[in-house]
Enzyme design. Structure first.
Site, short mmCIF file in Angstrom:
data_model
loop_
_atom_site.label_atom_id
_atom_site.label_comp_id
_atom_site.label_asym_id
_atom_site.label_seq_id
_atom_site.Cartn_x
_atom_site.Cartn_y
_atom_site.Cartn_z
N LEU A 14 4.55 18.40 12.53
CA LEU A 14 3.71 18.73 13.43
C LEU A 14 3.71 17.76 14.67
O LEU A 14 3.23 18.08 15.89
CB LEU A 14 2.16 18.35 12.84
N GLY A 17 5.14 10.27 16.16
CA GLY A 17 4.59 8.87 16.74
C GLY A 17 5.58 8.06 16.79
O GLY A 17 6.60 8.51 16.45
N GLY A 20 6.61 6.91 12.93
CA GLY A 20 6.11 7.77 11.78
C GLY A 20 6.30 9.34 12.34
O GLY A 20 6.32 9.77 13.43
N LYS A 37 1.22 11.95 7.21
CA LYS A 37 1.80 10.92 8.08
C LYS A 37 2.99 9.97 7.32
O LYS A 37 2.29 9.44 6.28
CB LYS A 37 0.77 10.31 8.90
N ASP A 130 -7.49 2.98 21.08
CA ASP A 130 -6.52 3.95 21.72
C ASP A 130 -6.95 5.14 21.94
O ASP A 130 -6.23 6.06 21.38
CB ASP A 130 -5.11 3.71 20.64
P1 ATP Z 1 1.27 8.15 19.06
O1 ATP Z 1 2.22 6.82 18.97
O2 ATP Z 1 1.98 8.97 19.86
O3 ATP Z 1 0.04 7.70 19.18
P2 ATP Z 1 1.29 8.06 16.20
O4 ATP Z 1 2.45 7.46 15.39
O5 ATP Z 1 0.07 7.20 16.22
O6 ATP Z 1 1.66 8.58 17.53
P3 ATP Z 1 -0.36 10.07 15.43
O7 ATP Z 1 -0.94 10.20 16.67
O8 ATP Z 1 -1.36 9.96 14.19
O9 ATP Z 1 0.82 9.49 15.34
O10 ATP Z 1 0.29 11.81 15.09
C1 ATP Z 1 1.28 12.14 15.96
C2 ATP Z 1 1.20 13.70 16.28
O11 ATP Z 1 0.96 14.44 14.87
C3 ATP Z 1 -0.24 13.94 16.85
O12 ATP Z 1 -0.01 13.94 18.06
C4 ATP Z 1 -0.56 15.43 16.47
O13 ATP Z 1 0.33 16.48 17.12
C5 ATP Z 1 0.01 15.42 14.95
N1 ATP Z 1 -0.88 15.14 14.21
C6 ATP Z 1 -1.53 14.08 13.51
N2 ATP Z 1 -2.52 13.93 12.62
C7 ATP Z 1 -2.66 15.47 12.55
C8 ATP Z 1 -3.60 16.00 11.67
N3 ATP Z 1 -4.54 15.35 10.88
N4 ATP Z 1 -3.34 17.60 11.90
C9 ATP Z 1 -2.64 18.09 12.62
N5 ATP Z 1 -1.89 17.44 13.33
C10 ATP Z 1 -1.81 15.91 13.52
#
Ligand code: ATP
Ligand code: MG
Length: 278
Positions: A14, A17, A20, A37, A130
């Site tokens: 999906l 990040g 992850g 995640k 954030d």
């Molecule tokens: P970043 O550093 O870009 O903020 P991150 O590692 O903190 O990313 P998240 O923001 O939690 O990760 O998730 C990355 C992407 O995965 C999100 O931008 C979204 O597109 C997708 N995603 C995350 N959680 C969900 C969910 N519960 N349902 C659907 N898509 C999701």
């Protein structure tokens, strides 16, 4: 019953990040769809710390305006995973890029849900730190919006805890987080989330990050000067007076003048749009 990691089948990626990967997964027994995640065991310590923080916060929260967590896994290999509800329309960022800018009634609906989420978090002494379009997840079903991504969030132990560290996405950070001393040093970090909310709504209305012209490449030093020394961004002509006032209440440079989440929930912009369906 608790869900076993081995019963989850990965269907697709999906999103990525920093550190992850988030997968769409299906539970083999119930056929239910979730988001998972995953952070690998060899990920760097900062990334691992962020997932643990996120786990800690998701464990403590239970609100329809915050993404729900169904399980936490730590494998012998060192891999860590968080099982969350699947949000079928992605993030507000992807929706903006796909469908274009949002109307005022839609933004009022979005704002009221984020504010209910923030009011819940702040009431539980949690600062998100954030808030931005790509951390706000959407369920198409009724255009539900939920707050996600607690990797850099903070749980306050004391009410006046300096939280002036550079975490989160700098572009959405409030002026007092860059220079806490200039603001009396004893600001409460909750108001930073409100600033970020104001920028987020403005971006969804304008179609571009408010401190930059459309298409302009972000240059970090210029951006920081604009945030700290310039006037806060505001709405162009054509916006309603209620929306203009709402954005002004969020984007006060002086954090003590910014409205709180619960104050904003009573703002005329939200009341005016409450009856119309969007
Ligand atoms: P970043 O550093 O870009 O903020 P991150 O590692 O903190 O990313 P998240 O923001 O939690 O990760 O998730 C990355 C992407 O995965 C999100 O931008 C979204 O597109 C997708 N995603 C995350 N959680 C969900 C969910 N519960 N349902 C659907 N898509 C999701
Ligand atoms: Mg994110």
């Amino acid at each position: 019953a608790a869900i076993a990691y081995s019963d989850l089948e990965k269907l697709q990626v999906l999103g990525h990040g920093n550190g992850g990967t988030v997968y769409k997964v299906q539970h083999r027994c119930t056929l239910k769809i979730y988001a998972l995640k995953v952070v690998h065991g060899d990920a760097d310590p900062t990334v691992r710390r962020q997932v643990f923080r996120e786990m800690e916060i998701l464990r403590r929260t239970d609100s329809p305006f915050i993404v729900q967590c169904f399980g936490i896994f730590e494998k012998p290999s060192g891999d860590i995973a968080i099982l969350m509800e699947y949000m079928d329309s992605g993030t507000l960022d992807t929706l903006l890029n796909k469908n274009g800018t949002f109307s005022e009634p839609k933004l009022a609906h979005i704002a009221s849900q984020i504010l209910k989420g923030l009011s819940y978090l702040h009431g539980h002494k949690i600062i998100h730190r954030d808030i931005k379009p790509s951390n706000l997840l959407v369920n198409n079903n009724n255009m539900q919006v939920k707050i996600a991504d607690f990797g850099v969030s903070k749980i306050m132990c004391r009410s006046l805890d300096a939280c002036n560290s550079y975490v989160g996405t700098c572009a959405y950070m409030s002026p007092e987080r860059f220079d806490p001393d200039a603001y009396g040093g004893n600001y409460n970090g909750y108001a930073g989330d409100i600033w970020s909310l104001g920028l987020t709504l403005l971006e969804l209305y304008l179609g571009h990050f408010p401190f930059l012209q459309p298409g302009q490449r972000p240059d970090w030093a210029t951006l920081m000067c604009a945030i700290c020394f310039g006037d806060p961004p505001s709405l162009p002509d054509g916006a309603s007076p209620e929306f203009r006032s709402f954005i002004e209440c969020c984007l006060q440079k002086e954090f003590s003048k910014r409205w709180t989440a619960s104050q904003l929930l009573t703002h005329p912009f939200l009341c005016k749009n409450r009856r119309s369906d969007c």
